[in-house]
Design a protein around this motif. Structure first.
Motif, PDB file in Angstrom:
ATOM      1  N   UNK A   1       0.877  -1.160   0.000  1.00 46.91           N
ATOM      2  CA  UNK A   1       0.000   0.000   0.000  1.00 46.91           C
ATOM      3  C   UNK A   1       0.916   1.211   0.000  1.00 46.91           C
ATOM      4  N   UNK A   2       0.809   2.066  -1.008  1.00 46.20           N
ATOM      5  CA  UNK A   2       1.654   3.251  -1.115  1.00 46.20           C
ATOM      6  C   UNK A   2       0.846   4.462  -0.681  1.00 46.20           C
ATOM      7  N   UNK A   3       1.348   5.167   0.309  1.00 47.35           N
ATOM      8  CA  UNK A   3       0.694   6.368   0.817  1.00 47.35           C
ATOM      9  C   UNK A   3       1.497   7.567   0.358  1.00 47.35           C
ATOM     10  N   UNK A   4       0.852   8.469  -0.371  1.00 41.37           N
ATOM     11  CA  UNK A   4       1.497   9.666  -0.900  1.00 41.37           C
ATOM     12  C   UNK A   4       0.898  10.911  -0.265  1.00 41.37           C
ATOM     13  N   UNK A   5       1.728  11.937  -0.110  1.00 32.13           N
ATOM     14  CA  UNK A   5       1.230  13.251   0.271  1.00 32.13           C
ATOM     15  C   UNK A   5       1.578  14.222  -0.846  1.00 32.13           C
ATOM     16  N   UNK A   6       0.672  15.125  -1.133  1.00 36.48           N
ATOM     17  CA  UNK A   6       0.892  16.208  -2.085  1.00 36.48           C
ATOM     18  C   UNK A   6       0.253  17.452  -1.502  1.00 36.48           C
ATOM     19  N   UNK A   7       0.757  18.607  -1.880  1.00 31.91           N
ATOM     20  CA  UNK A   7       0.161  19.849  -1.390  1.00 31.91           C
ATOM     21  C   UNK A   7      -1.198  20.061  -2.045  1.00 31.91           C
ATOM     22  N   UNK A   8      -2.206  20.296  -1.247  1.00 29.27           N
ATOM     23  CA  UNK A   8      -3.553  20.632  -1.702  1.00 29.27           C
ATOM     24  C   UNK A   8      -4.127  19.667  -2.742  1.00 29.27           C
ATOM     25  N   UNK A   9      -4.174  18.373  -2.448  1.00 28.48           N
ATOM     26  CA  UNK A   9      -4.791  17.463  -3.424  1.00 28.48           C
ATOM     27  C   UNK A   9      -6.295  17.707  -3.485  1.00 28.48           C
ATOM     28  N   UNK A  10      -6.912  17.521  -4.643  1.00 26.11           N
ATOM     29  CA  UNK A  10      -8.363  17.699  -4.722  1.00 26.11           C
ATOM     30  C   UNK A  10      -9.074  16.639  -3.888  1.00 26.11           C
TER      31      UNK A  10
END
Length: 127
Positions: A53-62
């Protein structure tokens, strides 16, 4: 040609909150964690059986479209040995869980709860 799923990727809105949920509440072991400075993004690989399971963070995802159902991935489903024990564990960790239902085709018990970003997660009782 296709032999099995390798991984499922999830984008979260709050990395620390989601990391806590998946690693402490759901107790998924960490394979690898990386901060990608060029993207100002974390990538956390977690183990679930033979699957990652890959957990990603991005700034301000929709926000995820969920209700009414949108096209695309609908939910994750975890197999569990005893659904009642798993529900009790989740509730003891302040996770709301829907009432148990019975799959009309298989006769198996199942239910749903949500991750911190309201991604539906199903529990499906094994044989």
């Amino acid at each position: 040609m296709f032999t099995q799923l390798h991984h499922i990727a999830i984008i979260c809105s709050n990395y620390e909150r989601s990391k806590h949920f998946y690693t402490h509440v759901l107790q998924l072991p960490i394979i690898h964690e990386q901060y990608r400075a060029d993207k100002r993004s974390y990538k956390l690989d977690l183990q679930i059986g033979d699957l990652q399971l890959e957990l990603f963070s991005f700034e301000n995802p929709p926000k995820r479209q969920s209700y009414p159902e949108a096209c695309g991935l609908r939910h994750l489903a975890f197999a569990v040995d005893c659904i009642e024990e798993t529900i009790a564990y989740l509730q003891a960790n302040h996770i709301e869980v829907e009432p148990i239902r019975i799959d009309p085709i298989t006769g198996k018990k199942f239910t749903f709860f949500q991750d911190p970003d309201q991604l539906p997660i199903e529990l499906y009782e094994k044989e």
